[in-house]
Design a protein around this motif. Structure first.
Motif, PDB file in Angstrom:
ATOM      1  N   GLU A  78       0.819  -1.210   0.000  1.00  0.00           N
ATOM      2  CA  GLU A  78       0.000   0.000   0.000  1.00  0.00           C
ATOM      3  C   GLU A  78       0.857   1.267   0.000  1.00  0.00           C
ATOM      4  N   GLY A  81       4.280   0.384  -2.872  1.00  0.00           N
ATOM      5  CA  GLY A  81       4.125  -0.316  -4.139  1.00  0.00           C
ATOM      6  C   GLY A  81       5.108  -1.440  -4.341  1.00  0.00           C
ATOM      7  N   ILE A  93       0.938  -5.847  -9.677  1.00  0.00           N
ATOM      8  CA  ILE A  93       1.332  -5.169  -8.439  1.00  0.00           C
ATOM      9  C   ILE A  93       0.790  -3.738  -8.324  1.00  0.00           C
ATOM     10  N   PRO A  94       0.939  -2.880  -9.347  1.00  0.00           N
ATOM     11  CA  PRO A  94       0.415  -1.514  -9.179  1.00  0.00           C
ATOM     12  C   PRO A  94      -1.086  -1.474  -8.891  1.00  0.00           C
ATOM     13  N   LYS A  95      -1.862  -2.284  -9.608  1.00  0.00           N
ATOM     14  CA  LYS A  95      -3.306  -2.302  -9.392  1.00  0.00           C
ATOM     15  C   LYS A  95      -3.645  -2.831  -8.008  1.00  0.00           C
ATOM     16  N   GLY A  97      -1.816  -2.620  -5.296  1.00  0.00           N
ATOM     17  CA  GLY A  97      -1.504  -1.581  -4.319  1.00  0.00           C
ATOM     18  C   GLY A  97      -2.583  -0.524  -4.234  1.00  0.00           C
ATOM     19  N   ARG A  98      -3.070  -0.068  -5.381  1.00  0.00           N
ATOM     20  CA  ARG A  98      -4.106   0.971  -5.394  1.00  0.00           C
ATOM     21  C   ARG A  98      -5.397   0.467  -4.762  1.00  0.00           C
ATOM     22  N   GLU A 152      10.397  -1.190  -7.864  1.00  0.00           N
ATOM     23  CA  GLU A 152      10.358   0.260  -8.073  1.00  0.00           C
ATOM     24  C   GLU A 152       9.334   0.865  -7.115  1.00  0.00           C
ATOM     25  N   VAL A 154       6.857   3.353  -5.059  1.00  0.00           N
ATOM     26  CA  VAL A 154       5.977   4.436  -5.501  1.00  0.00           C
ATOM     27  C   VAL A 154       5.427   5.148  -4.269  1.00  0.00           C
ATOM     28  N   ASP A 156       2.775   6.920  -2.000  1.00  0.00           N
ATOM     29  CA  ASP A 156       1.314   6.810  -1.967  1.00  0.00           C
ATOM     30  C   ASP A 156       0.642   8.174  -2.004  1.00  0.00           C
TER      31      ASP A 156
END
Length: 248
Positions: A78, A81, A93-95, A97-98, A152, A154, A156
């Motif tokens: 969360e 990322g 992974i990105p989806k 996390g969001r 990588e 990210v 939040d």
């Protein structure tokens, strides 16, 4: 005013090895608006939620430890990322996390993504529980995890304003130069982490020391009050003048 009740929490020290150099750690800078450790550099983590305990029930072992591992995995995804303790397709992974950050349950999301938890990828490192505070108190379990390949991080954009890789000593140096803030438990853990040349060495040290709950205490030494921790748990520095210690 009564002391606050301790909140179960978990955090992950995500490490990546570098050839011929000390390992780097995943650090986040907390937003100034946060009620706990505002503006401080910390490891990713947060409180253990009821959903974490539901997922923990699927695994054998100490339910509190397993729930903390689940929380550590969820919070790292969360907040930064980065997927530690997860077998999940890289593209998902990105989806994930969001949607986790939006409050969707991790178990259902993992099932849809064809992923699975790997709580054995986290190694218990420490447990800290302060007392005597009148603000939030966290009973925090610290875990070690190897950074996934090509991770990588990210930002939040809410709880943290910066996420980055840095060596333990570099973070300590930045704090000493007044360029960053680190609270007492983070400083002690960074000092310990700065002694390791690799992730494997950190794991070996963790396995060689019992994970006992660390509750700092104040002790007067040479006429000066110091904030102290036990001296048998692997920490190279176990006391700091109380006036210099940064407490959340």
């Amino acid at each position: 005013m009564a002391e606050a009740e301790a909140i179960p929490a978990a955090t992950v020290i995500v490490m990546r090895d570098r050839a011929g150099k000390p390992p780097e750690l995943l650090m986040v800078e907390r937003a100034q608006a946060m009620s706990f450790a505002a503006g401080a550099l910390v490891f990713p983590g947060g409180r253990v939620d009821p959903g974490d305990r539901l997922l923990a029930a699927l695994f054998a072992g100490d339910p509190d430890d397993i729930a903390a591992r689940v929380a550590a995995v969820r919070e790292t995804l969360e907040e930064a990322g980065v997927a530690v303790g997860l077998d999940v397709p890289l593209a998902a992974i990105p989806k994930l996390g969001r949607r986790l950050y939006a409050g969707e349950p991790m178990g259902a999301l993992l099932e849809k993504a064809g992923g699975a938890l790997r709580i054995d990828a986290l190694t218990p490192f420490a447990r800290w529980l302060p007392t005597g505070m009148r603000h939030k108190i966290f009973d925090t379990r610290f875990y070690l995890a190897r950074a996934p390949d090509n991770a990588e991080p990210v930002v939040d954009g809410n709880e943290n304003v910066r996420v980055f890789w840095a060596g333990a000593q570099a973070v300590l140096d930045a704090a000493d130069a007044g360029e960053a803030m680190i609270i007492f438990p983070t400083r002690r853990n960074l000092e310990r982490l700065a002694t390791f040349a690799s992730f494997e060495q950190a794991v070996a040290d963790a396995l060689g020391h019992p994970v006992e709950t660390i509750t700092p205490w104040v002790e007067r030494r040479d006429g000066i009050d110091h904030l102290c921790i036990p001296d048998h748990l692997g920490y190279p520095v176990t006391a700091e003048p109380l006036g210099q210690a940064v407490r959340a």
